[in-house]
Design a protein around this motif. Structure first.
Motif, PDB file in Angstrom:
ATOM      1  N   VAL A 135       0.841  -1.206   0.000  1.00  0.00           N
ATOM      2  CA  VAL A 135       0.000   0.000   0.000  1.00  0.00           C
ATOM      3  C   VAL A 135       0.872   1.250   0.000  1.00  0.00           C
ATOM      4  O   VAL A 135       0.636   2.194  -0.783  1.00  0.00           O
ATOM      5  CB  VAL A 135      -0.957  -0.007   1.212  1.00  0.00           C
ATOM      6  CG1 VAL A 135      -1.674   1.329   1.348  1.00  0.00           C
ATOM      7  CG2 VAL A 135      -1.962  -1.140   1.086  1.00  0.00           C
ATOM      8  N   ALA A 136       1.883   1.292   0.845  1.00  0.00           N
ATOM      9  CA  ALA A 136       2.755   2.466   0.935  1.00  0.00           C
ATOM     10  C   ALA A 136       3.484   2.721  -0.385  1.00  0.00           C
ATOM     11  O   ALA A 136       3.543   3.871  -0.849  1.00  0.00           O
ATOM     12  CB  ALA A 136       3.764   2.285   2.065  1.00  0.00           C
ATOM     13  N   LEU A 137       4.023   1.680  -0.990  1.00  0.00           N
ATOM     14  CA  LEU A 137       4.752   1.859  -2.250  1.00  0.00           C
ATOM     15  C   LEU A 137       3.828   2.291  -3.385  1.00  0.00           C
ATOM     16  O   LEU A 137       4.235   3.064  -4.257  1.00  0.00           O
ATOM     17  CB  LEU A 137       5.497   0.570  -2.614  1.00  0.00           C
ATOM     18  CG  LEU A 137       6.677   0.234  -1.719  1.00  0.00           C
ATOM     19  CD1 LEU A 137       7.229  -1.149  -2.049  1.00  0.00           C
ATOM     20  CD2 LEU A 137       7.775   1.287  -1.821  1.00  0.00           C
ATOM     21  N   THR A 138       2.592   1.827  -3.361  1.00  0.00           N
ATOM     22  CA  THR A 138       1.621   2.244  -4.371  1.00  0.00           C
ATOM     23  C   THR A 138       1.349   3.741  -4.263  1.00  0.00           C
ATOM     24  O   THR A 138       1.322   4.456  -5.270  1.00  0.00           O
ATOM     25  CB  THR A 138       0.310   1.449  -4.219  1.00  0.00           C
ATOM     26  OG1 THR A 138       0.590   0.062  -4.413  1.00  0.00           O
ATOM     27  CG2 THR A 138      -0.737   1.887  -5.213  1.00  0.00           C
ATOM     28  N   VAL A 139       1.164   4.220  -3.045  1.00  0.00           N
ATOM     29  CA  VAL A 139       0.904   5.651  -2.832  1.00  0.00           C
ATOM     30  C   VAL A 139       2.128   6.484  -3.215  1.00  0.00           C
ATOM     31  O   VAL A 139       2.003   7.514  -3.895  1.00  0.00           O
ATOM     32  CB  VAL A 139       0.488   5.917  -1.368  1.00  0.00           C
ATOM     33  CG1 VAL A 139       0.437   7.406  -1.069  1.00  0.00           C
ATOM     34  CG2 VAL A 139      -0.846   5.257  -1.074  1.00  0.00           C
ATOM     35  N   ILE A 140       3.307   6.048  -2.812  1.00  0.00           N
ATOM     36  CA  ILE A 140       4.538   6.770  -3.160  1.00  0.00           C
ATOM     37  C   ILE A 140       4.711   6.843  -4.679  1.00  0.00           C
ATOM     38  O   ILE A 140       5.043   7.892  -5.226  1.00  0.00           O
ATOM     39  CB  ILE A 140       5.765   6.108  -2.497  1.00  0.00           C
ATOM     40  CG1 ILE A 140       5.716   6.296  -0.987  1.00  0.00           C
ATOM     41  CG2 ILE A 140       7.071   6.658  -3.071  1.00  0.00           C
ATOM     42  CD1 ILE A 140       6.712   5.441  -0.219  1.00  0.00           C
ATOM     43  N   ALA A 141       4.450   5.735  -5.362  1.00  0.00           N
ATOM     44  CA  ALA A 141       4.579   5.705  -6.820  1.00  0.00           C
ATOM     45  C   ALA A 141       3.601   6.677  -7.476  1.00  0.00           C
ATOM     46  O   ALA A 141       3.963   7.392  -8.415  1.00  0.00           O
ATOM     47  CB  ALA A 141       4.343   4.294  -7.343  1.00  0.00           C
ATOM     48  N   ALA A 142       2.367   6.718  -6.981  1.00  0.00           N
ATOM     49  CA  ALA A 142       1.373   7.629  -7.554  1.00  0.00           C
ATOM     50  C   ALA A 142       1.790   9.084  -7.351  1.00  0.00           C
ATOM     51  O   ALA A 142       1.655   9.911  -8.262  1.00  0.00           O
ATOM     52  CB  ALA A 142       0.009   7.370  -6.925  1.00  0.00           C
ATOM     53  N   VAL A 143       2.303   9.410  -6.185  1.00  0.00           N
ATOM     54  CA  VAL A 143       2.740  10.783  -5.910  1.00  0.00           C
ATOM     55  C   VAL A 143       3.920  11.168  -6.804  1.00  0.00           C
ATOM     56  O   VAL A 143       3.938  12.242  -7.407  1.00  0.00           O
ATOM     57  CB  VAL A 143       3.098  10.949  -4.417  1.00  0.00           C
ATOM     58  CG1 VAL A 143       3.792  12.273  -4.165  1.00  0.00           C
ATOM     59  CG2 VAL A 143       1.852  10.823  -3.554  1.00  0.00           C
ATOM     60  N   LYS A 144       4.910  10.274  -6.904  1.00  0.00           N
ATOM     61  CA  LYS A 144       6.093  10.576  -7.726  1.00  0.00           C
ATOM     62  C   LYS A 144       5.725  10.753  -9.192  1.00  0.00           C
ATOM     63  O   LYS A 144       6.230  11.654  -9.858  1.00  0.00           O
ATOM     64  CB  LYS A 144       7.151   9.471  -7.590  1.00  0.00           C
ATOM     65  CG  LYS A 144       7.772   9.392  -6.222  1.00  0.00           C
ATOM     66  CD  LYS A 144       8.635  10.591  -5.958  1.00  0.00           C
ATOM     67  CE  LYS A 144       9.335  10.428  -4.623  1.00  0.00           C
ATOM     68  NZ  LYS A 144      10.130  11.567  -4.259  1.00  0.00           N
ATOM     69  N   THR A 145       4.859   9.884  -9.712  1.00  0.00           N
ATOM     70  CA  THR A 145       4.495  10.019 -11.124  1.00  0.00           C
ATOM     71  C   THR A 145       3.600  11.230 -11.358  1.00  0.00           C
ATOM     72  O   THR A 145       3.626  11.802 -12.446  1.00  0.00           O
ATOM     73  CB  THR A 145       3.821   8.743 -11.665  1.00  0.00           C
ATOM     74  OG1 THR A 145       2.716   8.398 -10.841  1.00  0.00           O
ATOM     75  CG2 THR A 145       4.800   7.593 -11.724  1.00  0.00           C
ATOM     76  N   SER A 146       2.834  11.642 -10.353  1.00  0.00           N
ATOM     77  CA  SER A 146       2.031  12.861 -10.518  1.00  0.00           C
ATOM     78  C   SER A 146       2.925  14.092 -10.632  1.00  0.00           C
ATOM     79  O   SER A 146       2.537  15.109 -11.197  1.00  0.00           O
ATOM     80  CB  SER A 146       1.047  13.026  -9.359  1.00  0.00           C
ATOM     81  OG  SER A 146       1.711  13.428  -8.187  1.00  0.00           O
ATOM     82  N   GLU A 147       4.149  13.968 -10.094  1.00  0.00           N
ATOM     83  CA  GLU A 147       5.134  15.047 -10.215  1.00  0.00           C
ATOM     84  C   GLU A 147       5.938  14.940 -11.512  1.00  0.00           C
ATOM     85  O   GLU A 147       6.808  15.757 -11.764  1.00  0.00           O
ATOM     86  CB  GLU A 147       6.091  15.002  -9.019  1.00  0.00           C
ATOM     87  CG  GLU A 147       5.412  15.258  -7.689  1.00  0.00           C
ATOM     88  CD  GLU A 147       6.309  14.963  -6.499  1.00  0.00           C
ATOM     89  OE1 GLU A 147       7.431  14.432  -6.682  1.00  0.00           O
ATOM     90  OE2 GLU A 147       5.887  15.250  -5.362  1.00  0.00           O
ATOM     91  N   GLY A 148       5.653  13.902 -12.295  1.00  0.00           N
ATOM     92  CA  GLY A 148       6.359  13.727 -13.566  1.00  0.00           C
ATOM     93  C   GLY A 148       7.698  13.030 -13.434  1.00  0.00           C
ATOM     94  O   GLY A 148       8.504  13.045 -14.365  1.00  0.00           O
ATOM     95  N   LYS A 149       7.942  12.424 -12.294  1.00  0.00           N
ATOM     96  CA  LYS A 149       9.221  11.739 -12.071  1.00  0.00           C
ATOM     97  C   LYS A 149       9.099  10.258 -12.428  1.00  0.00           C
ATOM     98  O   LYS A 149       8.028   9.676 -12.367  1.00  0.00           O
ATOM     99  CB  LYS A 149       9.642  11.877 -10.610  1.00  0.00           C
ATOM    100  CG  LYS A 149       9.886  13.306 -10.196  1.00  0.00           C
ATOM    101  CD  LYS A 149      10.247  13.394  -8.749  1.00  0.00           C
ATOM    102  CE  LYS A 149      10.450  14.849  -8.348  1.00  0.00           C
ATOM    103  NZ  LYS A 149      10.617  14.996  -6.917  1.00  0.00           N
ATOM    104  N   ASP A 150      10.227   9.686 -12.782  1.00  0.00           N
ATOM    105  CA  ASP A 150      10.285   8.254 -13.040  1.00  0.00           C
ATOM    106  C   ASP A 150      10.298   7.557 -11.692  1.00  0.00           C
ATOM    107  O   ASP A 150      11.040   7.933 -10.795  1.00  0.00           O
ATOM    108  CB  ASP A 150      11.557   7.928 -13.829  1.00  0.00           C
ATOM    109  CG  ASP A 150      11.728   6.449 -14.051  1.00  0.00           C
ATOM    110  OD1 ASP A 150      10.758   5.808 -14.495  1.00  0.00           O
ATOM    111  OD2 ASP A 150      12.827   5.933 -13.790  1.00  0.00           O
ATOM    112  N   TYR A 151       9.466   6.534 -11.516  1.00  0.00           N
ATOM    113  CA  TYR A 151       9.461   5.810 -10.248  1.00  0.00           C
ATOM    114  C   TYR A 151       9.801   4.356 -10.493  1.00  0.00           C
ATOM    115  O   TYR A 151       9.242   3.718 -11.374  1.00  0.00           O
ATOM    116  CB  TYR A 151       8.107   5.899  -9.540  1.00  0.00           C
ATOM    117  CG  TYR A 151       8.170   5.260  -8.175  1.00  0.00           C
ATOM    118  CD1 TYR A 151       8.824   5.893  -7.137  1.00  0.00           C
ATOM    119  CD2 TYR A 151       7.634   3.998  -7.944  1.00  0.00           C
ATOM    120  CE1 TYR A 151       8.934   5.304  -5.890  1.00  0.00           C
ATOM    121  CE2 TYR A 151       7.743   3.403  -6.697  1.00  0.00           C
ATOM    122  CZ  TYR A 151       8.391   4.056  -5.676  1.00  0.00           C
ATOM    123  OH  TYR A 151       8.505   3.470  -4.451  1.00  0.00           O
TER     124      TYR A 151
END
Length: 122
Positions: free
Chosen positions: A96-112
């Protein structure tokens, strides 16, 4: 060894939006069995030819799902000796934590790139 410094970046806001959807789509599995794997797979198959970024992020999501499914399967027999109970809770929390982190990073346009996964789909 693969060079990760040249990871694709989103070309437009639409790609960022689809990347966030890709990373959050495994949550559908909490509502409908198998949807957590089918939904990201379908999105990736439909969008991978449109964008290198979405292709890359889709592969990350699928590799994450495969890896964490294996981790859950490994924890199941370990539950018989009780060590699997805290381990499966930890794996679930990490998922769950990694899913949320990935969504936040990609919303910033970063590669996750998810940690602790096997990259079977290249």
């Amino acid at each position: 060894m693969q060079d990760f410094s040249a990871a694709p970046t989103p070309a437009n806001p639409d790609e960022k939006k689809w990347a966030v959807i890709l990373h959050l789509s495994p949550v559908a599995g909490y509502l409908i069995p198998l949807a957590g794997f089918v939904v990201p797979l379908v999105i990736w198959l439909l969008k991978r030819t449109d964008s290198q970024y979405l292709d890359h992020q889709g592969k990350e999501v699928l590799n994450f799902l495969i890896s964490f499914t294996l981790y859950f399967v490994i924890c199941l027999p370990l539950m018989l000796v009780l060590i699997g109970i805290p381990m499966i809770a930890l794996v679930g929390l990490a998922a769950v934590a990694l899913t949320v982190i990935a969504a936040v990073k990609t919303s910033e346009g970063k590669d996750y790139r998810y940690p602790f996964i096997f990259r079977l789909i290249r």
